[in-house]
Motif scaffolding. Structure first.
Motif, PDB file in Angstrom:
ATOM      1  N   ILE A  19       0.836  -1.199   0.000  1.00  8.08           N
ATOM      2  CA  ILE A  19       0.000   0.000   0.000  1.00  8.08           C
ATOM      3  C   ILE A  19       0.871   1.249   0.000  1.00  8.08           C
ATOM      4  O   ILE A  19       1.747   1.403   0.867  1.00  8.08           O
ATOM      5  N   ALA A  20       0.626   2.143  -0.959  1.00 10.08           N
ATOM      6  CA  ALA A  20       1.251   3.469  -0.959  1.00 10.08           C
ATOM      7  C   ALA A  20       0.246   4.446  -0.356  1.00 10.08           C
ATOM      8  O   ALA A  20      -0.866   4.586  -0.860  1.00 10.08           O
ATOM      9  N   VAL A  21       0.628   5.089   0.738  1.00  6.71           N
ATOM     10  CA  VAL A  21      -0.291   5.982   1.459  1.00  6.71           C
ATOM     11  C   VAL A  21       0.160   7.428   1.263  1.00  6.71           C
ATOM     12  O   VAL A  21       1.335   7.762   1.472  1.00  6.71           O
ATOM     13  N   ILE A  22      -0.778   8.272   0.844  1.00  4.57           N
ATOM     14  CA  ILE A  22      -0.535   9.714   0.742  1.00  4.57           C
ATOM     15  C   ILE A  22      -1.285  10.372   1.897  1.00  4.57           C
ATOM     16  O   ILE A  22      -2.520  10.371   1.925  1.00  4.57           O
ATOM     17  N   SER A  23      -0.523  10.900   2.835  1.00 12.13           N
ATOM     18  CA  SER A  23      -1.136  11.493   4.026  1.00 12.13           C
ATOM     19  C   SER A  23      -0.096  12.327   4.751  1.00 12.13           C
ATOM     20  O   SER A  23       1.099  12.289   4.419  1.00 12.13           O
ATOM     21  N   VAL A  36      -3.638   4.818  -1.274  1.00 12.23           N
ATOM     22  CA  VAL A  36      -4.656   5.295  -0.342  1.00 12.23           C
ATOM     23  C   VAL A  36      -4.356   6.754  -0.015  1.00 12.23           C
ATOM     24  O   VAL A  36      -3.261   7.071   0.458  1.00 12.23           O
ATOM     25  N   ILE A  37      -5.310   7.636  -0.314  1.00  7.27           N
ATOM     26  CA  ILE A  37      -5.186   9.056   0.042  1.00  7.27           C
ATOM     27  C   ILE A  37      -6.068   9.292   1.252  1.00  7.27           C
ATOM     28  O   ILE A  37      -7.292   9.131   1.170  1.00  7.27           O
ATOM     29  N   THR A  38      -5.454   9.636   2.358  1.00  2.33           N
ATOM     30  CA  THR A  38      -6.216   9.774   3.602  1.00  2.33           C
ATOM     31  C   THR A  38      -5.833  11.052   4.313  1.00  2.33           C
ATOM     32  O   THR A  38      -4.677  11.480   4.300  1.00  2.33           O
ATOM     33  N   ILE A  77      -7.727   4.709  -3.543  1.00  2.00           N
ATOM     34  CA  ILE A  77      -8.779   4.669  -2.520  1.00  2.00           C
ATOM     35  C   ILE A  77      -8.675   5.957  -1.709  1.00  2.00           C
ATOM     36  O   ILE A  77      -7.597   6.321  -1.241  1.00  2.00           O
ATOM     37  N   THR A  78      -9.806   6.663  -1.544  1.00  2.00           N
ATOM     38  CA  THR A  78      -9.799   7.913  -0.783  1.00  2.00           C
ATOM     39  C   THR A  78     -10.537   7.723   0.531  1.00  2.00           C
ATOM     40  O   THR A  78     -11.629   7.151   0.571  1.00  2.00           O
ATOM     41  N   PRO A 133      -9.964   7.006   7.252  1.00  2.00           N
ATOM     42  CA  PRO A 133      -8.787   6.140   7.070  1.00  2.00           C
ATOM     43  C   PRO A 133      -9.011   4.737   7.639  1.00  2.00           C
ATOM     44  O   PRO A 133      -8.566   3.746   7.063  1.00  2.00           O
ATOM     45  N   THR A 134      -9.716   4.653   8.765  1.00  2.00           N
ATOM     46  CA  THR A 134      -9.999   3.343   9.348  1.00  2.00           C
ATOM     47  C   THR A 134     -10.853   2.511   8.404  1.00  2.00           C
ATOM     48  O   THR A 134     -10.639   1.303   8.242  1.00  2.00           O
ATOM     49  N   ALA A 135     -11.812   3.179   7.766  1.00  2.24           N
ATOM     50  CA  ALA A 135     -12.661   2.467   6.802  1.00  2.24           C
ATOM     51  C   ALA A 135     -11.845   2.004   5.596  1.00  2.24           C
ATOM     52  O   ALA A 135     -12.105   0.932   5.034  1.00  2.24           O
TER      53      ALA A 135
END
Length: 430
Positions: free
Chosen positions: A151-155, A214-216, A245-246, A268-270
């Protein structure tokens, strides 16, 4: 010559303005510049030519602390946006001219519904352009990989939502392992758009290393949502090669980023729950297929076992039938052999009888031929008899009982015999 001081002139202007513009006016304009100082708000308002997008009117405006303290939260509460540059607003203003500071419009009220309508129009324009470009649903068409674990997370690195996301993934009840890579970005205030696009560019350079993005944001002010409603950011996400995924953390309104993403969740939890549930669904599907395969193998083995048992039970009967068939076949073969043997013997007997009839003449002819050949051989032999040669005057020289044909075969002192017709001469080699 009568003349006025500058203060008197400006005072005259102020009186003229007070008399000529005595009431408040609702004015539609765009915020070109904006700053707050000591609780007051100072703006530069402009109007642009819609054809060329160039300013055709400009004016300064002020909103004093007492008014601004009430107008600002009301506007943000109603629109869900910060009042910022580039936004179109409808404000109530009164004209004010001060002898020392010059002319300015004083803002006494603001209509948030006008800005809401303008933002809605801008959102619809962005959506229309995305659909015309054919990219609005492009990211949704990407399949989420079966084993989505990289997972690549943008946050924001310090965002509580990011911590909740990591905790939810790490403490999943199924024991699934996820590899999370954070790409820190600005998620509030100015610079949201450029920061997220920069992170997307970095991920895109190595997109084979990830399964999804994932953008959170994990909460934050509703007024910060405007950064997720831009055309450039939407185009980047819509065209991204990985599912996006947002989980922006704002469930009242859906931003354009949510609309073009692969999947939109509230928090983000969802988002973490979505990834866990997706992997669990794949896990359950594999288990289901494994069970189906095992059941199928069991059914096949049972069927083959029953088939084998039936064949085993039929073997004695089949052997008896085969034996009977072979016996019958042997009888037929024996009968055929007997007939063939009798026929062959009869044929050979006839041939022997024919040969018996043909043998006397053939034997007599053979004997005559052989007798003739024998006589010829006798004549030849008689002609080759040494005695006959001696009678003709020839002699034979022998050495040690063998015919001498070469002088080199004897040496001095050897005794040789010369046979003639009427006797033998013995000689010594000198």
């Amino acid at each position: 010559m009568q003349h006025l001081s500058l203060f008197e002139l400006n005072n005259l202007v102020r009186q003229t303005i007070d008399l000529g513009l005595p009431r408040a006016y609702w004015v539609e304009a765009e915020v070109a510049e904006m700053r707050e100082n000591s609780g007051h708000c100072y703006m530069e308002l402009i109007e642009k030519d819609p054809r060329y997008n160039t300013p055709i009117a400009r004016a300064s405006a002020k909103c004093w602390r007492q008014t601004w303290g009430a107008v600002k939260p009301y506007f943000e509460r109603e629109t869900g946006q910060h009042l910022r540059t580039g936004m179109k607003i409808l404000v109530e203003v009164t004209a004010q001219f001060h002898e020392a500071y010059g002319f300015s419009w004083i803002i006494t009220d603001i209509d948030p519904q006008f800005s809401l309508g303008d933002m809605a129009r801008r959102r619809q324009e962005i959506i229309r352009r995305l659909k015309e470009e054919g990219v609005f649903d492009l990211n949704k068409q990407l399949p989420l990989p079966l084993f989505t674990q990289r997972i690549a997370v943008i946050s924001s690195e310090t965002a509580a939502g990011y911590g909740d996301f990591l905790s939810q993934l790490a403490n999943n009840s199924y024991g699934y392992h996820f590899k999370v890579t954070l790409f820190p970005t600005i998620m509030q205030g100015e610079g949201i758009e450029k920061s997220i696009i920069k992170a997307l560019d970095i991920i895109n350079d190595n997109y084979d290393d990830y399964d999804c993005v994932v953008i959170t944001r994990g909460g934050g002010a509703t007024s910060d949502m405007s950064g997720f409603d831009t055309l450039e950011l939407a185009e980047n996400v819509a065209n991204f090669p990985l599912p996006v995924i947002t989980g922006i953390g704002h469930d009242r309104d859906e931003c354009i980023l949510d609309m073009v993403s692969h999947t939109r969740v509230k928090t983000p939890t969802a988002a973490a729950t979505l990834l866990i549930d997706h992997l669990h669904a794949i896990d359950m599907r594999i288990n289901d297929y494994s069970q189906r395969l095992a059941n199928c193998a069991t059914r096949i083995m049972d069927t083959e076992r029953q088939r084998l048992q039936r064949l085993t039970d039929r073997i004695p009967t089949m052997m008896t039938m085969a034996t009977e068939r072979q016996k019958a076949r042997l009888d037929i073969i024996n009968e055929r052999l007997s007939r063939h043997a009798i026929l062959a013997i009869s044929t050979q007997r006839e041939r022997v009888a024919q040969l018996e009839q043909r043998m006397p003449p053939a034997i007599e002819h053979t004997l005559l031929t052989a007798r003739h050949q024998l006589e010829m051989l006798q004549n030849r032999t008689a002609n080759l008899d040494p005695q006959q040669l001696l009678k003709r005057g020839y002699s034979i020289t022998l050495h040690n009982g063998k015919a001498l044909t070469d002088p080199s075969q004897v040496r001095r002192g050897d005794i040789i015999e010369t046979r003639l017709k009427e006797g033998i001469i013995r000689s010594t080699i000198n």
